[in-house]
Scaffold this active site. Structure first.
Site, mmCIF file in Angstrom:
data_model
loop_
_atom_site.group_PDB
_atom_site.id
_atom_site.type_symbol
_atom_site.label_atom_id
_atom_site.label_comp_id
_atom_site.label_asym_id
_atom_site.label_seq_id
_atom_site.Cartn_x
_atom_site.Cartn_y
_atom_site.Cartn_z
ATOM 1 N N ARG A 13 15.719 -2.928 -1.322
ATOM 2 C CA ARG A 13 16.275 -1.469 -1.788
ATOM 3 C C ARG A 13 17.346 -1.682 -2.639
ATOM 4 N NH1 ARG A 13 16.073 1.508 4.020
ATOM 5 N NH2 ARG A 13 14.554 -0.263 4.742
ATOM 6 N N HIS A 26 19.571 4.440 10.838
ATOM 7 C CA HIS A 26 20.020 3.431 11.799
ATOM 8 C C HIS A 26 21.094 4.037 12.799
ATOM 9 C CE1 HIS A 26 19.606 0.106 8.011
ATOM 10 N NE2 HIS A 26 18.511 0.291 8.922
ATOM 11 N N HIS A 53 25.651 -2.511 9.670
ATOM 12 C CA HIS A 53 24.578 -2.978 10.291
ATOM 13 C C HIS A 53 23.780 -3.505 8.932
ATOM 14 C CE1 HIS A 53 20.393 -2.364 12.443
ATOM 15 N NE2 HIS A 53 20.177 -2.384 11.023
ATOM 16 N N PHE A 87 17.292 -13.281 3.538
ATOM 17 C CA PHE A 87 18.888 -13.664 3.422
ATOM 18 C C PHE A 87 18.984 -15.351 3.703
ATOM 19 C CE2 PHE A 87 23.288 -13.484 3.351
ATOM 20 C CZ PHE A 87 23.453 -12.569 2.460
ATOM 21 N N ARG A 88 18.230 -15.668 4.814
ATOM 22 C CA ARG A 88 18.276 -17.335 4.881
ATOM 23 C C ARG A 88 17.694 -18.109 3.695
ATOM 24 N NH1 ARG A 88 15.221 -16.277 10.439
ATOM 25 N NH2 ARG A 88 14.546 -14.833 8.954
ATOM 26 N N GLU A 125 18.285 -1.670 19.347
ATOM 27 C CA GLU A 125 17.792 -0.523 19.216
ATOM 28 C C GLU A 125 16.881 -0.129 20.352
ATOM 29 O OE1 GLU A 125 17.499 -1.489 15.102
ATOM 30 O OE2 GLU A 125 17.558 0.610 14.811
ATOM 31 N N ASN A 177 7.497 2.065 18.426
ATOM 32 C CA ASN A 177 8.324 2.260 16.971
ATOM 33 C C ASN A 177 7.076 2.236 16.133
ATOM 34 O OD1 ASN A 177 9.383 2.225 14.492
ATOM 35 N ND2 ASN A 177 10.584 0.560 14.821
ATOM 36 N N ARG A 227 10.805 5.669 18.672
ATOM 37 C CA ARG A 227 11.660 5.810 17.498
ATOM 38 C C ARG A 227 11.176 6.713 16.675
ATOM 39 N NH1 ARG A 227 12.817 1.857 12.830
ATOM 40 N NH2 ARG A 227 14.764 2.754 12.156
ATOM 41 N N LYS A 262 5.226 -1.212 16.940
ATOM 42 C CA LYS A 262 6.079 -2.144 17.591
ATOM 43 C C LYS A 262 6.210 -1.627 18.992
ATOM 44 C CE LYS A 262 9.079 -3.717 13.682
ATOM 45 N NZ LYS A 262 10.079 -3.172 13.160
ATOM 46 N N GLY A 290 20.651 -5.785 8.110
ATOM 47 C CA GLY A 290 19.411 -6.585 8.346
ATOM 48 C C GLY A 290 18.642 -6.555 7.030
HETATM 49 P P1 AMP Z 1 16.653 -7.676 10.946
HETATM 50 O O1 AMP Z 1 16.121 -6.404 9.991
HETATM 51 O O2 AMP Z 1 18.047 -7.326 11.565
HETATM 52 O O3 AMP Z 1 15.648 -8.239 11.456
HETATM 53 O O4 AMP Z 1 17.527 -8.604 9.661
HETATM 54 C C1 AMP Z 1 16.682 -9.400 8.780
HETATM 55 C C2 AMP Z 1 17.514 -10.076 7.844
HETATM 56 O O5 AMP Z 1 18.297 -10.972 8.768
HETATM 57 C C3 AMP Z 1 16.485 -11.004 7.080
HETATM 58 O O6 AMP Z 1 17.288 -11.026 5.645
HETATM 59 C C4 AMP Z 1 16.813 -12.429 7.376
HETATM 60 O O7 AMP Z 1 16.962 -13.434 6.385
HETATM 61 C C5 AMP Z 1 18.264 -12.305 7.938
HETATM 62 N N1 AMP Z 1 18.688 -13.536 9.040
HETATM 63 C C6 AMP Z 1 18.131 -13.556 10.127
HETATM 64 N N2 AMP Z 1 18.654 -14.577 10.789
HETATM 65 C C7 AMP Z 1 19.437 -15.174 9.761
HETATM 66 C C8 AMP Z 1 20.224 -16.333 9.924
HETATM 67 N N3 AMP Z 1 20.310 -17.196 10.808
HETATM 68 N N4 AMP Z 1 21.088 -16.649 8.829
HETATM 69 C C9 AMP Z 1 21.278 -15.610 7.809
HETATM 70 N N5 AMP Z 1 20.454 -14.540 7.766
HETATM 71 C C10 AMP Z 1 19.626 -14.228 8.725
#
Ligand code: AMP
Length: 394
Positions: free
Chosen positions: A233, A172, A200, A275-276, A376, A18, A84, A25, A202
């Site tokens: 975004r 996606h 989805h 998000f955490r 993916e 990727n 990708r 990656k 993330g």
């Molecule tokens: P991704 O692009 O699929 O890797 O997702 C990244 C997003 O998922 C980021 O905003 C992270 O903070 C969130 N994330 C990952 N682990 C957790 C978790 N245990 N609780 C809440 N959000 C999470």
């Protein structure tokens, strides 16, 4: 098809790449068993002060790292390299074996994806120079090539749109495709029978409506900026906002693009895109974090409702990617109060942590709500392997 082990290749890994503009990656994995032999990322490619000047050098760095892990990737000869590629335009609705013509056509799509496709092209060229095996391009837009015209068309002058390929493409797609199939397996029903919504969530976020395995709507559009609120975004805004920012603040197009792509979304609302961190700050009573969460969820519910209306009947709603798989709080907020539409969540099931696909709605619910981890890289590896088998000389 994935159960069929062809000849001598069975057990050999596929290298999945990727390539972004400044990162590469990689993952080396066996499509039949999902076994990941190695994975990693080479970053800061071509950046000032970096000792990785270009993607060719990045491939060398990757090979050295793999060798340190005991894998001689040149001697091993992966069965295929799966790339990708973000934008396949209207040209590519399926994975393709890469030749010079395919590279030229991916390059032709650069105006549609100026941030993404140039990296993919240089990554492909570097990998082809290094590995003399079939290379396969898997496009993030491909799954949405089936969008009906009324979902793919912007209400702007028709000739202009045609001439400049302005339409909704969706992104996606590899994830939405993978998750919709995994969700069908989870509920033990043929994907052809199911109406599904996949969320989805993330760093980038997108929703899709899928009827009988084919995508009929998705929230991302001509670019991956449309739709849901994301890490950095904005997702949907009034298209008039651009003119306002230019006219009243004197912002340039480049500045507006950066504002909406990199400084908005959760980061714009709460100062952070992770998000955490948002959830931790909600626990501490932070009002900005709470509002970011509320706006994020409000937009999601807007799309879930819209897609239920488009589908007419919903069988499965799946949550995937970092936030979708891990945030019980988001899942509860999205589905809360929708019992009249057949949607509900069992709090205990929702709170259970697991890396497996699982149902979180109560037994016997009209709509199954599920958490379905996306993968993916595995999907790309499987598609690359399947295409190589199809095109093998008899
Ligand atoms: P991704 O692009 O699929 O890797 O997702 C990244 C997003 O998922 C980021 O905003 C992270 O903070 C969130 N994330 C990952 N682990 C957790 C978790 N245990 N609780 C809440 N959000 C999470």
């Amino acid at each position: 098809m994935s159960g069929h082990l062809a000849g001598t290749d069975a057990g050999l890994p596929v290298l999945v790449l990727n390539a972004g503009s400044s990162s590469l990656k990689y993952q080396l994995l066996v499509p039949e068993t999902s076994h990941v032999q190695a994975s990693g990322i080479v970053e800061r490619i071509g950046e000032p002060g970096s000792d990785v000047p270009d993607h060719r050098a990045a491939i060398t760095v990757m090979s050295e790292r793999l060798r340190e892990e005991g894998i001689d990737v040149d001697a091993l000869k992966p069965r295929a390299v799966g790339h990708r590629v973000v934008h396949g335009g209207s040209t590519f609705s399926d994975p393709v074996v890469i030749d010079d013509d395919v590279v030229a056509r991916i390059r032709e799509l650069v105006p549609l994806a100026p941030l993404h496709n140039p990296g993919a092209v240089t990554g492909i060229e570097a990998a082809r120079a290094r590995f003399d095996v079939p290379h396969v391009a898997v496009f993030d837009t491909a799954f949405f090539a089936t969008l009906p015209a009324e979902a793919a068309t912007y209400a702007i002058p028709r000739d202009l749109a045609r001439q400049h390929r302005i339409r909704r493409y969706g992104f996606h797609g590899t994830s939405h495709h993978f998750v919709s199939r995994a969700a069908a397996e989870l509920v033990a029903r043929p994907v052809e029978e199911l109406n599904q919504v996949v969320l989805h969530l993330g760093n980038g976020c997108s929703a899709s409506a899928i009827r009988g395995g084919r995508a009929v709507e998705t929230s991302m559009g001509m670019t991956p900026l449309e739709g849901l609120v994301m890490g950095t975004r904005s997702g949907d805004v009034d298209p008039g906002l651009h003119a306002f920012l230019h006219r009243e603040l004197g912002m340039s197009l480049v500045e507006i693009d950066r504002l909406l792509n990199s400084e908005s979304g959760l980061r714009g609302l709460a100062g952070v895109n992770d998000f955490r961190a948002i959830e931790e700050r909600i626990e501490q009573g932070d009002a900005d974090a709470q509002q970011a969460f509320d706006v994020f969820v409000h937009r999601l519910r807007h799309y879930v409702g819209a897609y239920m209306a488009q589908l007419g009947r919903l069988d499965v709603l799946s949550f995937t990617a970092g936030i979708g798989q891990h945030s019980a709080r988001v899942r509860a907020a999205v589905v809360g109060g929708l019992e009249h539409f057949g949607l509900s969540i069992d709090p205990q099931r929702n709170a259970t942590r697991s890396s497996d696909a699982r149902v979180i709605s109560p037994e016997g619910s009209p709509v199954t709500v599920a958490v379905v981890p996306t993968n993916e890289e595995l999907s790309i590896a499987r598609q690359a392997a399947a295409l190589c088998r199809e095109t093998e000389p008899a």
